[in-house]
Design a protein around this motif. Structure first.
Motif, PDB file in Angstrom:
ATOM      1  N   SER A  14       4.772   2.675  10.089  1.00 35.15           N
ATOM      2  CA  SER A  14       4.843   3.479   8.872  1.00 35.15           C
ATOM      3  C   SER A  14       6.264   3.959   8.658  1.00 35.15           C
ATOM      4  O   SER A  14       6.759   4.801   9.413  1.00 35.15           O
ATOM      5  CB  SER A  14       3.888   4.674   8.977  1.00 35.15           C
ATOM      6  OG  SER A  14       2.557   4.214   9.057  1.00 35.15           O
ATOM      7  N   THR A 112      -5.577  -2.972   1.136  1.00 38.14           N
ATOM      8  CA  THR A 112      -4.417  -2.231   1.628  1.00 38.14           C
ATOM      9  C   THR A 112      -3.817  -2.897   2.860  1.00 38.14           C
ATOM     10  O   THR A 112      -2.596  -3.073   2.956  1.00 38.14           O
ATOM     11  CB  THR A 112      -4.819  -0.775   1.951  1.00 38.14           C
ATOM     12  OG1 THR A 112      -5.363  -0.184   0.776  1.00 38.14           O
ATOM     13  CG2 THR A 112      -3.652   0.032   2.456  1.00 38.14           C
ATOM     14  N   GLU A 113      -4.657  -3.269   3.796  1.00 40.30           N
ATOM     15  CA  GLU A 113      -4.157  -3.914   5.014  1.00 40.30           C
ATOM     16  C   GLU A 113      -3.529  -5.266   4.698  1.00 40.30           C
ATOM     17  O   GLU A 113      -2.498  -5.615   5.262  1.00 40.30           O
ATOM     18  CB  GLU A 113      -5.279  -4.055   6.047  1.00 40.30           C
ATOM     19  CG  GLU A 113      -4.801  -4.512   7.401  1.00 40.30           C
ATOM     20  CD  GLU A 113      -3.974  -3.480   8.163  1.00 40.30           C
ATOM     21  OE1 GLU A 113      -3.560  -3.796   9.292  1.00 40.30           O
ATOM     22  OE2 GLU A 113      -3.740  -2.367   7.648  1.00 40.30           O
ATOM     23  N   ALA A 116      -0.053  -4.462   3.339  1.00 43.64           N
ATOM     24  CA  ALA A 116       0.867  -3.984   4.375  1.00 43.64           C
ATOM     25  C   ALA A 116       1.295  -5.113   5.320  1.00 43.64           C
ATOM     26  O   ALA A 116       2.470  -5.220   5.675  1.00 43.64           O
ATOM     27  CB  ALA A 116       0.230  -2.837   5.160  1.00 43.64           C
ATOM     28  N   THR A 126       6.727  -0.682   4.984  1.00 44.89           N
ATOM     29  CA  THR A 126       5.644  -0.073   4.205  1.00 44.89           C
ATOM     30  C   THR A 126       5.239   1.286   4.763  1.00 44.89           C
ATOM     31  O   THR A 126       5.519   1.610   5.923  1.00 44.89           O
ATOM     32  CB  THR A 126       4.378  -0.961   4.210  1.00 44.89           C
ATOM     33  OG1 THR A 126       3.881  -1.067   5.543  1.00 44.89           O
ATOM     34  CG2 THR A 126       4.644  -2.341   3.637  1.00 44.89           C
ATOM     35  N   ILE A 128       1.412   3.245   4.206  1.00 41.14           N
ATOM     36  CA  ILE A 128       0.122   3.394   3.540  1.00 41.14           C
ATOM     37  C   ILE A 128      -0.028   4.884   3.244  1.00 41.14           C
ATOM     38  O   ILE A 128      -0.022   5.704   4.158  1.00 41.14           O
ATOM     39  CB  ILE A 128      -1.014   2.857   4.417  1.00 41.14           C
ATOM     40  CG1 ILE A 128      -0.807   1.353   4.663  1.00 41.14           C
ATOM     41  CG2 ILE A 128      -2.369   3.145   3.781  1.00 41.14           C
ATOM     42  CD1 ILE A 128      -1.714   0.757   5.717  1.00 41.14           C
ATOM     43  N   CYS A 129      -0.129   5.233   1.968  1.00 34.94           N
ATOM     44  CA  CYS A 129       0.013   6.629   1.540  1.00 34.94           C
ATOM     45  C   CYS A 129      -1.264   7.164   0.897  1.00 34.94           C
ATOM     46  O   CYS A 129      -1.442   7.078  -0.325  1.00 34.94           O
ATOM     47  CB  CYS A 129       1.195   6.734   0.580  1.00 34.94           C
ATOM     48  SG  CYS A 129       1.602   8.419   0.113  1.00 34.94           S
ATOM     49  N   ILE A 158      -5.816   4.265  -2.934  1.00 31.80           N
ATOM     50  CA  ILE A 158      -4.693   4.503  -2.024  1.00 31.80           C
ATOM     51  C   ILE A 158      -3.456   3.860  -2.627  1.00 31.80           C
ATOM     52  O   ILE A 158      -3.547   3.090  -3.587  1.00 31.80           O
ATOM     53  CB  ILE A 158      -5.005   3.948  -0.609  1.00 31.80           C
ATOM     54  CG1 ILE A 158      -4.182   4.642   0.459  1.00 31.80           C
ATOM     55  CG2 ILE A 158      -4.846   2.436  -0.561  1.00 31.80           C
ATOM     56  CD1 ILE A 158      -4.786   4.549   1.847  1.00 31.80           C
ATOM     57  N   VAL A 160       0.442   1.961  -1.438  1.00 29.39           N
ATOM     58  CA  VAL A 160       1.280   1.438  -0.362  1.00 29.39           C
ATOM     59  C   VAL A 160       2.720   1.503  -0.863  1.00 29.39           C
ATOM     60  O   VAL A 160       3.050   0.917  -1.903  1.00 29.39           O
ATOM     61  CB  VAL A 160       0.912  -0.015   0.017  1.00 29.39           C
ATOM     62  CG1 VAL A 160       1.798  -0.500   1.166  1.00 29.39           C
ATOM     63  CG2 VAL A 160      -0.565  -0.130   0.390  1.00 29.39           C
TER      64      VAL A 160
END
Length: 184
Positions: A14, A112-113, A116, A126, A128-129, A158, A160
């Motif tokens: 992150s 999301t994954e 990323a 990246t 993930i926010c 979400i 990114v």
């Protein structure tokens, strides 16, 4: 050249300090395509991917998010972000927002994954926010959704953050191998 999938998973971290350098449109297209390649329950694909490169709009989202965090009765998240420089989006030059229908959290996680890991494989850092949801929590939320062309009935799942680290070579978290349970 893309790196091996397992190495990508192992080395992703992150990033909490980005430079102003924007990833290329070609790389962002590849990353967004990786997102929409994610499987979903009954192939509903209950998401949208919004690639946001507009720095003024990112800043507007950040200001609104910080304002809404500051208004919470529990100030701990707000104070933690302020102690890290007060930047909800860590100067990221780009973000991918993932609006979803209300029950699509699992599918959102898979998208999301994919985003990323695809970014990491291309050398793009990246974050993930999950706190991006606070940008849409207040009175301005509806206006911001309209500016970003959220589909009707969708809310932010979400975001990114994407870009290049101020200090490359960040450290991934240390996996807790005790979380693996074997039953024979």
């Amino acid at each position: 050249m893309p790196i091996d999938t397992l190495e990508t998973i192992r080395t992703r971290y992150s990033c909490r300090a980005f430079t102003d350098k924007l990833p290329s449109d070609q790389d962002l297209q590849v990353i967004a395509q990786a997102g929409v390649c994610a499987p979903s329950g009954m192939n509903r694909q209950p998401w949208q991917i919004i690639v946001l490169k507009n720095k003024e709009l990112i800043h507007e989202l950040e200001e609104e998010g910080m304002k809404n965090l500051e208004a919470l009765p529990d100030q701990s998240i707000y104070e933690r972000i302020r102690s890290r420089g007060g930047r909800l989006y860590y100067n990221a030059p780009c973000m991918m927002l993932i609006p979803i229908v209300e029950d699509a959290f699992l599918d959102c996680g898979i998208v999301t994954e994919n985003i990323a890991l695809a970014a990491t494989s291309l050398g793009i850092d990246t974050l993930i926010c999950g706190l991006a949801k606070f940008s849409f929590a207040g009175a301005q939320g509806k206006i911001l959704k309209e500016k970003l062309h959220f589909p009707a009935g969708y809310d932010l799942g979400i975001a990114v953050l994407l870009g290049y680290a101020e200090n490359p070579g960040g450290t991934p978290h240390i996996p807790d191998m005790d979380k693996i349970l074997w039953i024979d």
